[in-house]
Design a protein around this motif. Sequence first.
Motif, PDB file in Angstrom:
ATOM      1  N   ASN A 252       3.093   7.902   7.051  1.00  0.00           N
ATOM      2  CA  ASN A 252       3.005   9.283   6.396  1.00  0.00           C
ATOM      3  C   ASN A 252       4.265  10.168   6.464  1.00  0.00           C
ATOM      4  O   ASN A 252       4.048  11.425   6.302  1.00  0.00           O
ATOM      5  CB  ASN A 252       1.883   9.967   7.014  1.00  0.00           C
ATOM      6  CG  ASN A 252       1.595  10.263   8.496  1.00  0.00           C
ATOM      7  OD1 ASN A 252       2.805  10.090   9.123  1.00  0.00           O
ATOM      8  ND2 ASN A 252       0.687  10.766   8.905  1.00  0.00           N
TER       9      ASN A 252
ATOM     10  N   ALA B  85      -5.143  -0.932   6.432  1.00  0.00           N
ATOM     11  CA  ALA B  85      -6.049   0.205   6.621  1.00  0.00           C
ATOM     12  C   ALA B  85      -6.548   0.131   7.949  1.00  0.00           C
ATOM     13  O   ALA B  85      -6.548   1.131   8.825  1.00  0.00           O
ATOM     14  CB  ALA B  85      -7.223   0.267   5.520  1.00  0.00           C
TER      15      ALA B  85
ATOM     16  N   LYS C 190       0.757  -1.223   0.024  1.00  0.00           N
ATOM     17  CA  LYS C 190       0.036  -0.180  -0.029  1.00  0.00           C
ATOM     18  C   LYS C 190       0.775   1.340  -0.011  1.00  0.00           C
ATOM     19  O   LYS C 190       0.495   2.048  -0.461  1.00  0.00           O
ATOM     20  CB  LYS C 190      -0.951  -0.039   1.186  1.00  0.00           C
ATOM     21  CG  LYS C 190      -1.670   1.417   1.227  1.00  0.00           C
ATOM     22  CD  LYS C 190      -2.757   1.377   2.504  1.00  0.00           C
ATOM     23  CE  LYS C 190      -3.699   2.376   2.688  1.00  0.00           C
ATOM     24  NZ  LYS C 190      -4.508   2.956   1.544  1.00  0.00           N
TER      25      LYS C 190
ATOM     26  N   TRP D 186       4.335   7.965  -0.022  1.00  0.00           N
ATOM     27  CA  TRP D 186       3.203   7.769  -1.062  1.00  0.00           C
ATOM     28  C   TRP D 186       2.102   6.588  -0.538  1.00  0.00           C
ATOM     29  O   TRP D 186       2.666   5.594  -0.131  1.00  0.00           O
ATOM     30  CB  TRP D 186       3.817   7.314  -2.278  1.00  0.00           C
ATOM     31  CG  TRP D 186       4.263   8.791  -3.092  1.00  0.00           C
ATOM     32  CD1 TRP D 186       5.660   9.017  -2.919  1.00  0.00           C
ATOM     33  CD2 TRP D 186       3.842   9.383  -3.907  1.00  0.00           C
ATOM     34  NE1 TRP D 186       5.863  10.204  -3.803  1.00  0.00           N
ATOM     35  CE2 TRP D 186       4.684  10.382  -4.412  1.00  0.00           C
ATOM     36  CE3 TRP D 186       2.512   9.424  -4.510  1.00  0.00           C
ATOM     37  CZ2 TRP D 186       4.469  11.512  -5.484  1.00  0.00           C
ATOM     38  CZ3 TRP D 186       2.351  10.430  -5.506  1.00  0.00           C
ATOM     39  CH2 TRP D 186       3.277  11.260  -5.986  1.00  0.00           C
ATOM     40  N   ASP D 187       0.913   6.816  -0.873  1.00  0.00           N
ATOM     41  CA  ASP D 187       0.062   5.793  -0.709  1.00  0.00           C
ATOM     42  C   ASP D 187      -0.311   5.376  -2.245  1.00  0.00           C
ATOM     43  O   ASP D 187      -0.940   6.321  -3.069  1.00  0.00           O
ATOM     44  CB  ASP D 187      -1.348   6.471  -0.284  1.00  0.00           C
ATOM     45  CG  ASP D 187      -2.528   5.437   0.121  1.00  0.00           C
ATOM     46  OD1 ASP D 187      -2.637   4.481  -0.673  1.00  0.00           O
ATOM     47  OD2 ASP D 187      -3.247   5.474   1.008  1.00  0.00           O
ATOM     48  N   TYR D 188       0.232   4.235  -2.347  1.00  0.00           N
ATOM     49  CA  TYR D 188      -0.026   3.714  -3.864  1.00  0.00           C
ATOM     50  C   TYR D 188      -1.415   3.147  -4.322  1.00  0.00           C
ATOM     51  O   TYR D 188      -1.795   3.533  -5.515  1.00  0.00           O
ATOM     52  CB  TYR D 188       0.879   2.411  -4.081  1.00  0.00           C
ATOM     53  CG  TYR D 188       0.516   1.836  -5.257  1.00  0.00           C
ATOM     54  CD1 TYR D 188       1.218   2.580  -6.356  1.00  0.00           C
ATOM     55  CD2 TYR D 188       0.176   0.435  -5.541  1.00  0.00           C
ATOM     56  CE1 TYR D 188       0.905   1.744  -7.761  1.00  0.00           C
ATOM     57  CE2 TYR D 188      -0.154  -0.005  -6.760  1.00  0.00           C
ATOM     58  CZ  TYR D 188       0.245   0.550  -7.736  1.00  0.00           C
ATOM     59  OH  TYR D 188      -0.015  -0.087  -9.164  1.00  0.00           O
ATOM     60  N   VAL D 189      -2.212   3.041  -3.385  1.00  0.00           N
ATOM     61  CA  VAL D 189      -3.536   2.592  -3.692  1.00  0.00           C
ATOM     62  C   VAL D 189      -4.281   3.867  -3.899  1.00  0.00           C
ATOM     63  O   VAL D 189      -4.861   4.037  -5.034  1.00  0.00           O
ATOM     64  CB  VAL D 189      -4.285   1.762  -2.457  1.00  0.00           C
ATOM     65  CG1 VAL D 189      -5.663   1.499  -2.764  1.00  0.00           C
ATOM     66  CG2 VAL D 189      -3.468   0.609  -2.026  1.00  0.00           C
ATOM     67  N   GLU D 190      -4.028   5.026  -3.171  1.00  0.00           N
ATOM     68  CA  GLU D 190      -4.923   6.338  -3.266  1.00  0.00           C
ATOM     69  C   GLU D 190      -4.189   7.159  -4.455  1.00  0.00           C
ATOM     70  O   GLU D 190      -4.565   8.198  -4.621  1.00  0.00           O
ATOM     71  CB  GLU D 190      -5.234   6.972  -1.995  1.00  0.00           C
ATOM     72  CG  GLU D 190      -5.875   6.002  -1.128  1.00  0.00           C
ATOM     73  CD  GLU D 190      -7.199   5.940  -1.264  1.00  0.00           C
ATOM     74  OE1 GLU D 190      -7.786   6.632  -2.202  1.00  0.00           O
ATOM     75  OE2 GLU D 190      -7.900   5.102  -0.989  1.00  0.00           O
ATOM     76  N   LYS D 191      -2.883   6.680  -4.891  1.00  0.00           N
ATOM     77  CA  LYS D 191      -2.136   7.559  -5.754  1.00  0.00           C
ATOM     78  C   LYS D 191      -1.897   8.953  -5.180  1.00  0.00           C
ATOM     79  O   LYS D 191      -2.038  10.005  -5.999  1.00  0.00           O
ATOM     80  CB  LYS D 191      -2.911   7.709  -7.133  1.00  0.00           C
ATOM     81  CG  LYS D 191      -3.107   6.232  -7.777  1.00  0.00           C
ATOM     82  CD  LYS D 191      -1.871   5.452  -8.164  1.00  0.00           C
ATOM     83  CE  LYS D 191      -2.223   4.206  -8.951  1.00  0.00           C
ATOM     84  NZ  LYS D 191      -2.784   3.114  -8.216  1.00  0.00           N
ATOM     85  N   LYS D 192      -1.414   9.095  -3.998  1.00  0.00           N
ATOM     86  CA  LYS D 192      -1.400  10.419  -3.453  1.00  0.00           C
ATOM     87  C   LYS D 192      -0.239  10.634  -2.602  1.00  0.00           C
ATOM     88  O   LYS D 192       0.414   9.511  -1.757  1.00  0.00           O
ATOM     89  CB  LYS D 192      -2.358  10.971  -2.796  1.00  0.00           C
ATOM     90  CG  LYS D 192      -2.780  10.194  -1.601  1.00  0.00           C
ATOM     91  CD  LYS D 192      -4.003  10.588  -0.670  1.00  0.00           C
ATOM     92  CE  LYS D 192      -4.466  10.057   0.586  1.00  0.00           C
ATOM     93  NZ  LYS D 192      -5.594  10.695   1.171  1.00  0.00           N
TER      94      LYS D 192
END
Length: 520
Positions: free
Chosen positions: A394, A423, A328, A345-351
């Motif tokens: 984060n 999560a 993730k 980075w959050d790869y799942v949320e792309k942010k």
Amino acid sequence: MAVMDPSRSLEILVREPEGFSLCTGPPFSNGQPCIKIEKVPCTNAKFSEDGSRLMVTKSDSISIYDCRSSTEIRSFEVPNDLAVTLSPCGTYLQTFQKSSTPQEKNLILWKIETGTSVYSQFQKSMSKTTWPSIQFSSDESVACRMATNEIQFFDAGDFLKGIIYRLRIPGVAAVELSKTPGSHVAAFVAESKGIPASVQIFACGKDAQAQPIARRSFFRCCTVQLSWNYGSTGLLVVAQSDVDKTNQSYYGESKLNYLTTDGVHEGLVPLRKEGPVHDVQWSSSGSEFAVVYGFMPAKATVFDKKCNPILELGTGPYNTIRWNPKGKFLCLAGFGNLPGDMAFWDYVEKKLLGTTKAECSVTSEWSPNGLYFMTATTAPRLQVDNAIKIFHHNGSLYFKKMYDKLYQAEWKPEAPEKFGDVAELVKSVDALKVDEVKPQGQGAKSSQASTKKATSTIPVQKPAAYRPPHAKEAAAVQAQLFGGGSPSEEMSKNALRNKKRREKQREKKAAEAASAAGGT
């Protein structure tokens, strides 16, 4: 809170000059880790891949600890050892010793349960690229060893049978067995007599090894880094050359190649910037891989299994990529001779979740549950400011501890599946933070709030970029000659005097020109 119980099973190994210690990992109940094993003298310590066993190298012996009970279960007397390692499940101990004669078998495989030698062989030399000599798949179902012009396969359950079959590959210089599952083996053949170097993939079956199922040739290739994905369907090959023909890099040039076991893809990964390949890593699912590449500032991109770019992580002073065990979160960092910038980075949320710094870091890795990222500044690489830093997913700093001298810091391996969905773990950690703050009382909370408010109102002045003295003077002269803002509102005395002198000279020349014109 039940979800957080697995997080409390995180453990950290720390090795100092006095020996190694085993500590509990985050979250810490009182802000500090608890010691499970206190400073056992040693020269090195290493976990097995599954975290079930711990190998401790001492001056005169090698001790094996059971990680569940934290007790020593076996000790081996191995004089003059040059290299030691555990098999992935902790079943075998592999040792390499100095040898004076070819008759002396210096590569030995020991079975830890019985303490006996199950295989021994003379081996002339050992290097970082060829160790461990006997490679295992992650479940220890397949075992093989590279020899001169061939790869030897064993019955991993009974090494007393010896070599059960051989795969002949003339000129083979390095091999990499796929881990999950151990279905394929990659072999690197070095360049020789005008024939280009190559990487070939073979199936690990006695009846299916006649021809390679995939092959890629390289010119100007000295060494390779081989990286299998989870599922053993794709192989990433970083081909490194000592000389850069374009003279753009002192360290040579590198190319990233991708081969699949089904033969669909055999070629270069389409990188969008010139320069070296700094780092590459597969995700835990084996469906994507991330690459840091190009001349500084480097570029980072995530590709799918078909080599299509699916996420751009931007550019910056980066040379390291770390994918958390859950797939993730990603950490993009610049360590070594770079200033230590990190982007999470959050790869799942792309942010992008956050950025921070960890200067002078030597090692870095995600925790097995995927929530924490630990960096360590260790000796002998750096003799000062040795420390451990643990960050949240984060990028916010969770824990820091300084050491007079630190040699090693690493997480105890655990199966990521043990910790449940990441999560849910993130929510549980956030809830734990609230629970820790509440018992401090209303007064403490209000004082903290007022302090936070006061500190938030203080303007933070950004440090100005460094400008050398000659640049400052040049800017001042440019402003005086061509107009525009000046560093100071008032002219200096010398500048004012020079200005008046120039004006007088212009007036004198104009008067002389007028008198000359009148005389004619």
